[in-house]
Motif scaffolding. Structure first.
Motif, mmCIF file in Angstrom:
data_model
loop_
_atom_site.group_PDB
_atom_site.id
_atom_site.type_symbol
_atom_site.label_atom_id
_atom_site.label_comp_id
_atom_site.label_asym_id
_atom_site.label_seq_id
_atom_site.Cartn_x
_atom_site.Cartn_y
_atom_site.Cartn_z
ATOM 1 N N SER A 20 32.441 -9.904 -35.517
ATOM 2 C CA SER A 20 32.724 -10.081 -34.119
ATOM 3 C C SER A 20 32.008 -11.314 -33.478
ATOM 4 N N MET A 21 30.738 -11.621 -34.129
ATOM 5 C CA MET A 21 29.932 -12.728 -33.809
ATOM 6 C C MET A 21 30.745 -14.063 -34.148
ATOM 7 N N LYS A 22 31.154 -14.031 -35.538
ATOM 8 C CA LYS A 22 31.996 -15.175 -35.706
ATOM 9 C C LYS A 22 32.888 -15.426 -34.954
ATOM 10 N N LYS A 23 33.749 -14.659 -34.680
ATOM 11 C CA LYS A 23 34.874 -14.742 -33.709
ATOM 12 C C LYS A 23 34.548 -15.294 -32.536
ATOM 13 N N VAL A 24 33.476 -14.805 -31.804
ATOM 14 C CA VAL A 24 32.848 -15.288 -30.469
ATOM 15 C C VAL A 24 32.475 -16.663 -30.611
ATOM 16 N N PHE A 25 31.973 -16.990 -31.870
ATOM 17 C CA PHE A 25 31.481 -18.499 -31.853
ATOM 18 C C PHE A 25 32.404 -19.460 -32.299
ATOM 19 N N GLU A 26 33.527 -18.804 -32.765
ATOM 20 C CA GLU A 26 34.803 -19.889 -32.945
ATOM 21 C C GLU A 26 35.531 -20.133 -31.657
#
Lengths: 234, 295
Positions: free
Chosen positions: A113-119
């Motif tokens: 989820s954090m990876k997605k948010v950072f993207e």
């Protein structure tokens, strides 16, 4: 997905919502518009369990929400971007996001989820070890949205996202909401910027003095004479 | 520098560390639950009596018995919050100045002190542990062993607390709740459970201090009062809710008390602490490490 039936809410002796009926279907963006003090935020707060209703029902995926405390509403998959952003000022950006994934169902997927948010918001990644209070208003709004997404919401409640933002940033936020929805998130949006939010939503409700006075598709409401006169100054 | 001066600096630092640690429980409870715990001193007393009776009845090493005292006092604090404070907190949730809780914790203070008086009588008791009166020699300076141990254990426990709050998800939830309880609940945090845990932690820390004092400080029912005033001053000095602030505040108070006693009567050092306290309040009302926006 979400059904609000005959909902009434009082603050002490003062009734602020009268027999509210509204629904949000899977995949929709639904807007609630209205002037300051019409009761928009109260609707959001009642759905999320912060305010208790005096009568009526709130159903989410067939289950009653209106008797649950806020943390159990969150566990059912209703996440919120609160009014005024409500970031945790003395937690870092990353810690704020981790708090978004606090519910057990989202906790396991925290990393992805954090990876997605950072993207979605590269700015947040650049600032992930900074305290959230050092972010600008626009960045704080991104953080509030990102944090809510960390909880893998089935329904996202967004309360006054454009409040206090420069017009350019506000437009960016509305773009974000639109693209979130096109990726499959169902959204209930409360907003003072009538033009933008009606242009964005599938359907809208107009709230006046605690009552829903008008409802319809976004484009129909935008074309409605009463809306034009009362809210758009045309 | 004279030997007496060196000794007083050492002693001041050691006691200051313990004072700072003693104030942690108070600052933690205030920072998270936003309750001013007037029963703080009484919980120190409870910790002291627990440590005292543990020693007298079992003769388990007083530092080893911490392993039992800590969970015991955690449970006590957890239940005090859960059973006594929570209902008042809930009913005053919308009240700007929740006086009821102040009255409640003040009542708890009176209750606990008088319960101890009823059970154990007013006498001063000293535990003759193996560490009592033991001294280390460092060069020409004599250092009290139990104070040194108390200082070291305080430091270590603070480290554990710090890691708990900074690194674990529970710790992050605790801090988030302290900063914005409403939004924390929207993220799925059961804030009343967090309050229970925070209060439990606060009382456990307080109890640790009490138990650490036992080998070198007499135990009696209203002993908590002595520490109470210091703890409140330290917490305000450091900034309400701030952990580094509490530790630094503790060291300052400990040093003033101990070094000041080299130059004046001890009754004057207490006055000196208050003068510095007032100065800090005047120049920096939010305390050394406090944040204005939290008010």
């Amino acid at each position: 997905m979400l059904e609000v039936l005959n909902l009434s809410v009082k603050y002490g002796d003062l009734q602020v919502l009268f027999d509210i009926n509204l629904s949000v279907r899977d995949g929709e963006i639904v807007s609630i518009i209205g002037a300051n003090g019409a009761g928009k935020t109260t609707i959001i707060k009642t759905i999320s369990g912060l305010v208790k209703s005096v009568s009526g029902e709130i159903r989410f995926l067939g289950k009653r929400l209106d008797k649950l405390p806020p943390h159990l509403v969150a566990e059912m998959g209703v996440m919120q971007v609160p009014e005024g952003r409500g970031i945790f000022p003395l937690l870092t950006v990353q810690e704020n996001l981790e708090m978004g994934a606090y519910v057990p169902s989202a906790r396991k997927q925290m990393r992805e989820s954090m990876k997605k948010v950072f993207e979605m918001f590269p700015r947040l990644e650049e600032r992930k070890s900074q305290l959230a209070r050092t972010l600008s208003g626009g960045e704080q709004q991104m953080l509030a949205i990102g944090r809510a997404l960390m909880g893998r919401p089935k329904l996202l409640l967004v309360d006054e996202p454009s409040l206090g933002l420069a017009p350019i940033l506000a437009r960016e936020v509305f773009q974000t909401i639109k693209s979130l929805n096109s990726q499959g998130t169902t959204i209930l949006l409360v907003e003072q910027d009538v033009r933008q939010s009606l242009a964005l939503c599938h359907r809208g409700y107009v709230l006046e003095n605690g009552r829903i006075v008008l409802e319809g598709t976004g484009s129909a409401l935008l074309g409605d004479e009463r809306i034009k006169r009362a809210y758009l100054g045309l | 520098m004279s030997v007496a001066m060196k000794e007083s600096i050492f002693n001041g630092l050691l006691m200051g560390g313990v004072y700072g640690f003693m104030a942690l429980g108070l600052t933690l409870i205030f920072g998270i639950v936003k309750v001013i715990n007037f029963a703080h001193g009484s919980f120190i007393m409870v910790g002291m009596f627990t440590g005292y009776w543990f020693w007298v009845l079992t003769h388990i090493d007083p530092y080893l018995s911490l392993l039992i005292i800590v969970p015991l006092l955690f449970l006590l604090g957890y239940q005090v919050q859960n059973v006594l404070i929570k209902p008042v907190l809930k009913s005053e949730a919308e009240v700007r100045e929740p006086i009821g809780i102040l009255v409640l914790t003040a009542g708890l203070w009176l209750f606990l002190d008088n319960l101890a008086l009823l059970l154990f009588g007013p006498n001063f008791r000293t535990a003759e542990t193996p560490y009592t009166g033991q001294m280390f020699k460092a060069g020409d300076v004599l250092i009290s062993a139990p104070k040194l141990y108390a200082f070291l254990i305080s430091l270590a426990t603070t480290g554990i607390l710090y890691i708990l709050l900074k690194k674990t998800l529970l710790g992050k939830a605790i801090r988030a709740t302290g900063q914005n309880r409403q939004v924390a609940s929207l993220m799925g945090v059961d804030i009343y459970k967090i309050y229970n845990i925070s209060f439990g932690l606060g009382v456990a820390l307080t109890g640790v201090t009490g138990a650490l004092l036992v080998p070198f400080y007499p135990v009696y029912p209203n002993v908590g009062f002595v520490f109470d005033i210091r703890a409140f001053m330290i917490v305000v000095l450091g900034g309400l809710g701030s952990i580094p602030g509490a530790l630094l505040g503790g060291l300052i108070v400990g040093l003033i008390e101990s070094v000041g006693a080299q130059f004046m009567a001890t009754s004057w050092t207490a006055g000196l602490i208050f003068v510095i306290f007032l100065l800090v309040l005047y120049l920096r009302p939010e305390g050394m490490f406090g944040f204005k926006e939290e008010w």
